[in-house]
Design a protein around this motif. Structure first.
Motif, PDB file in Angstrom:
ATOM      1  N   ALA A 106       0.885  -1.174   0.000  1.00 58.81           N
ATOM      2  CA  ALA A 106       0.000   0.000   0.000  1.00 58.81           C
ATOM      3  C   ALA A 106       0.918   1.217   0.000  1.00 58.81           C
ATOM      4  N   TYR A 107       1.232   1.700  -1.193  1.00 65.99           N
ATOM      5  CA  TYR A 107       2.252   2.739  -1.358  1.00 65.99           C
ATOM      6  C   TYR A 107       1.576   4.091  -1.572  1.00 65.99           C
ATOM      7  N   HIS A 108       1.697   4.963  -0.596  1.00 64.64           N
ATOM      8  CA  HIS A 108       1.070   6.295  -0.633  1.00 64.64           C
ATOM      9  C   HIS A 108      -0.435   6.210  -0.929  1.00 64.64           C
ATOM     10  N   SER A 109      -1.077   5.215  -0.346  1.00 68.07           N
ATOM     11  CA  SER A 109      -2.491   5.007  -0.679  1.00 68.07           C
ATOM     12  C   SER A 109      -3.351   4.561   0.504  1.00 68.07           C
ATOM     13  N   LEU A 110      -2.718   4.319   1.667  1.00 68.25           N
ATOM     14  CA  LEU A 110      -3.469   3.707   2.764  1.00 68.25           C
ATOM     15  C   LEU A 110      -4.133   4.732   3.678  1.00 68.25           C
ATOM     16  N   TYR A 111      -3.578   5.928   3.694  1.00 67.11           N
ATOM     17  CA  TYR A 111      -3.900   6.875   4.774  1.00 67.11           C
ATOM     18  C   TYR A 111      -5.007   7.857   4.418  1.00 67.11           C
ATOM     19  N   HIS A 112      -5.795   7.540   3.365  1.00 63.84           N
ATOM     20  CA  HIS A 112      -6.884   8.443   2.995  1.00 63.84           C
ATOM     21  C   HIS A 112      -8.143   8.079   3.775  1.00 63.84           C
ATOM     22  N   SER A 113      -8.030   8.206   5.103  1.00 64.37           N
ATOM     23  CA  SER A 113      -9.147   7.879   5.976  1.00 64.37           C
ATOM     24  C   SER A 113      -8.968   8.646   7.285  1.00 64.37           C
ATOM     25  N   ASP A 114      -9.913   8.460   8.221  1.00 62.92           N
ATOM     26  CA  ASP A 114      -9.752   9.086   9.540  1.00 62.92           C
ATOM     27  C   ASP A 114      -9.313   8.016  10.547  1.00 62.92           C
ATOM     28  N   SER A 115      -9.268   8.378  11.840  1.00 63.70           N
ATOM     29  CA  SER A 115      -8.725   7.454  12.842  1.00 63.70           C
ATOM     30  C   SER A 115      -9.557   6.169  12.943  1.00 63.70           C
ATOM     31  N   VAL A 116     -10.880   6.292  12.875  1.00 58.65           N
ATOM     32  CA  VAL A 116     -11.723   5.096  12.962  1.00 58.65           C
ATOM     33  C   VAL A 116     -11.522   4.233  11.717  1.00 58.65           C
ATOM     34  N   GLY A 117     -11.520   4.883  10.559  1.00 59.06           N
ATOM     35  CA  GLY A 117     -11.343   4.162   9.291  1.00 59.06           C
ATOM     36  C   GLY A 117     -10.007   3.443   9.222  1.00 59.06           C
ATOM     37  N   MET A 118      -8.951   4.058   9.768  1.00 54.01           N
ATOM     38  CA  MET A 118      -7.632   3.414   9.731  1.00 54.01           C
ATOM     39  C   MET A 118      -7.644   2.105  10.517  1.00 54.01           C
ATOM     40  N   GLY A 119      -8.402   2.084  11.635  1.00 55.30           N
ATOM     41  CA  GLY A 119      -8.529   0.839  12.413  1.00 55.30           C
ATOM     42  C   GLY A 119      -9.161  -0.257  11.556  1.00 55.30           C
ATOM     43  N   ARG A 120     -10.175   0.123  10.785  1.00 53.45           N
ATOM     44  CA  ARG A 120     -10.856  -0.859   9.919  1.00 53.45           C
ATOM     45  C   ARG A 120      -9.901  -1.366   8.835  1.00 53.45           C
ATOM     46  N   ILE A 121      -9.135  -0.431   8.246  1.00 52.86           N
ATOM     47  CA  ILE A 121      -8.221  -0.798   7.164  1.00 52.86           C
ATOM     48  C   ILE A 121      -7.185  -1.817   7.664  1.00 52.86           C
ATOM     49  N   VAL A 122      -6.627  -1.542   8.853  1.00 49.83           N
ATOM     50  CA  VAL A 122      -5.599  -2.448   9.400  1.00 49.83           C
ATOM     51  C   VAL A 122      -6.219  -3.828   9.637  1.00 49.83           C
ATOM     52  N   SER A 123      -7.442  -3.849  10.159  1.00 49.45           N
ATOM     53  CA  SER A 123      -8.036  -5.155  10.439  1.00 49.45           C
ATOM     54  C   SER A 123      -8.385  -5.889   9.136  1.00 49.45           C
ATOM     55  N   TYR A 147       0.712  18.638   8.413  1.00 46.56           N
ATOM     56  CA  TYR A 147      -0.015  18.246   9.629  1.00 46.56           C
ATOM     57  C   TYR A 147      -0.277  19.459  10.522  1.00 46.56           C
ATOM     58  N   LEU A 148       0.652  20.425  10.451  1.00 44.60           N
ATOM     59  CA  LEU A 148       0.535  21.578  11.356  1.00 44.60           C
ATOM     60  C   LEU A 148      -0.130  22.801  10.713  1.00 44.60           C
ATOM     61  N   ARG A 149      -0.543  22.667   9.432  1.00 42.19           N
ATOM     62  CA  ARG A 149      -1.172  23.825   8.768  1.00 42.19           C
ATOM     63  C   ARG A 149      -2.514  24.146   9.422  1.00 42.19           C
ATOM     64  N   ASP A 150      -2.717  25.441   9.771  1.00 39.22           N
ATOM     65  CA  ASP A 150      -3.991  25.740  10.435  1.00 39.22           C
ATOM     66  C   ASP A 150      -5.065  26.193   9.449  1.00 39.22           C
ATOM     67  N   ASP A 151      -4.736  26.206   8.128  1.00 43.57           N
ATOM     68  CA  ASP A 151      -5.768  26.554   7.139  1.00 43.57           C
ATOM     69  C   ASP A 151      -6.510  25.307   6.630  1.00 43.57           C
ATOM     70  N   LEU A 152      -6.115  24.117   7.103  1.00 46.10           N
ATOM     71  CA  LEU A 152      -6.776  22.898   6.627  1.00 46.10           C
ATOM     72  C   LEU A 152      -7.729  22.373   7.707  1.00 46.10           C
ATOM     73  N   GLU A 153      -8.876  21.857   7.255  1.00 45.67           N
ATOM     74  CA  GLU A 153      -9.865  21.320   8.211  1.00 45.67           C
ATOM     75  C   GLU A 153      -9.327  20.044   8.851  1.00 45.67           C
ATOM     76  N   LYS A 154      -9.498  19.916  10.188  1.00 42.80           N
ATOM     77  CA  LYS A 154      -9.079  18.696  10.889  1.00 42.80           C
ATOM     78  C   LYS A 154     -10.318  17.861  11.207  1.00 42.80           C
ATOM     79  N   LEU A 155     -10.295  16.567  10.865  1.00 48.15           N
ATOM     80  CA  LEU A 155     -11.447  15.707  11.167  1.00 48.15           C
ATOM     81  C   LEU A 155     -11.346  15.117  12.567  1.00 48.15           C
ATOM     82  N   ASP A 156     -10.112  14.810  12.991  1.00 50.89           N
ATOM     83  CA  ASP A 156      -9.871  14.357  14.358  1.00 50.89           C
ATOM     84  C   ASP A 156      -8.406  14.646  14.655  1.00 50.89           C
TER      85      ASP A 156
END
Ligand SMILES: C[S@@+](CC[C@H](N)C(=O)[O-])C[C@H]1O[C@@H](n2cnc3c(N)ncnc32)[C@H](O)[C@@H]1O
Length: 214
Positions: A106-123, A147-156
Motif C-alpha cells: 500500500a504505497y502512498h495510498s493507505l492513509y486516505h481515511s480518519d482514525s476510525v477508518g484506519m482501524g478498519r483498514i488495518v483489520s 499536519y501543522l497547517r492551520d488553514d486545513l480542516e481537521k477531522l480528528d
C-alpha cells in the motif's frame, strides 16, 4: 468514510506515478524467494507496482477506488500482455476472503481515511493476508509540514482534509513513530524507516513500514 472517490487520473501528470518505486525491486525479490505468489496492490493507482509484479510472475490483484486508474492500468497491461485482476473499492472494506494473499503493498495510498477508518483498514489487511504473510506500506508522518497547517480542516486529532494532485480534498491520516505499533497491533513490525522526500522542492515526510502477520 464515504468522502473518498479515488483519484481522477486523467487530471494528473502520470510520469512520476508510472515509474516503479525502488522498494518494489527489493520486495519482489524477497517475496519471490519466500515462495509468495498472491500479491495485492492496495490503492494501485495506474499500476506501476502491479505491472512490475505481474511481469515477474506474481498473481496480481490491483485494488483502487479510481475507475480512471484502472482504465489506464488495463490499457498498459494489455499492451504488455500481462494479466492483472482489477477490483474497485474502498480500502476500508476489502471484498476478498480470509487469507487470500501472501503479500500486500500500500504505497502512498493507505492513509486516505480518519482514525476510525484506519482501524478498519488495518483489520481488513490482517484478515486478507495469510499467516506469515507480509505487507509493506507508507504512512504520512506528523513531521510533514501539512499536519501543522492551520488553514486545513481537521477531522480528528490525526486527520487533516488536504488537497490532492487531482484537486480533490480528501482525508489524510498522520502518525508519529510511537503510534505505529499500536495502529498496526495485530502485526509484527519488521522494519520502519522515516523518509524525507522532495516533490517540486517541497518537503514530504513518510514512514515506510514493513510488517508481518504472525
Ligand atoms: C498517490 S496514489 C498511489 C498509487 C500507487 N500506490 C502508486 O504508488 O503508484 C493513491 C491512490 O490511492 C487511491 N485511493 C485513495 N483513497 C482510497 C481508498 N479509500 N480506497 C482505495 N483506494 C484509494 C487513489 O484513487 C489513488 O489511485
Amino acid at each position: 468514510m464515504d468522502v473518498n472517490k479515488g483519484w481522477k487520473w486523467t487530471e494528473i501528470d502520470t510520469d512520476y506515478w508510472s515509474e516503479p518505486s525502488e522498494e518494489i525491486y527489493y520486495l519482489c525479490s524477497r517475496w519471490e524467494d519466500m515462495g509468495f505468489m498472491r500479491f495485492l496492490d492496495l490503492g494501485s493507482g495506474i499500476g506501476r507496482h502491479s505491472l512490475h509484479m505481474a511481469a515477474q510472475g506474481f498473481d496480481v490483484t490491483a485494488y483502487d477506488l479510481s475507475e480512471s486508474g484502472h482504465a489506464i492500468l488495463g490499457e498498459k497491461a494489455a499492451k504488455l500482455g500481462l494479466s492483472i485482476q482489477t477490483v474497485k473499492g474502498n480500502n476500508e472494506i476489502l471484498p476478498f476472503n480470509h487469507s487470500s494473499f501472501d503479500c500486500l503493498l500500500a504505497y502512498h495510498s493507505l492513509y486516505h481515511s480518519d482514525s476510525v477508518g484506519m482501524g478498519r483498514i488495518v483489520s481488513e489487511m490482517h484478515r486478507v493476508l495469510g499467516s506469515g504473510g507480509e505487507a509493506y506500506l507508507t504512512l504520512i508522518s506528523k513531521s510533514h509540514p501539512d499536519y501543522l497547517r492551520d488553514d486545513l480542516e481537521k477531522l480528528d486529532a490525526n486527520t487533516v482534509m488536504k488537497p490532492e494532485e487531482d484537486g480533490s480534498i480528501i482525508p489524510h491520516y498522520f502518525v508519529r513513530y510511537d503510534e505505529i505499533e499500536k495502529l498496526l497491533h495485530p502485526f509484527e513490525v519488521i522494519k520502519v524507516k522515516h523518509v524525507e522526500d522532495f516533490f517540486s522542492g517541497k518537503s514530504s515526510w513518510h514512514y515506510f513500514v514493513h510488517i508481518r502477520k504472525p
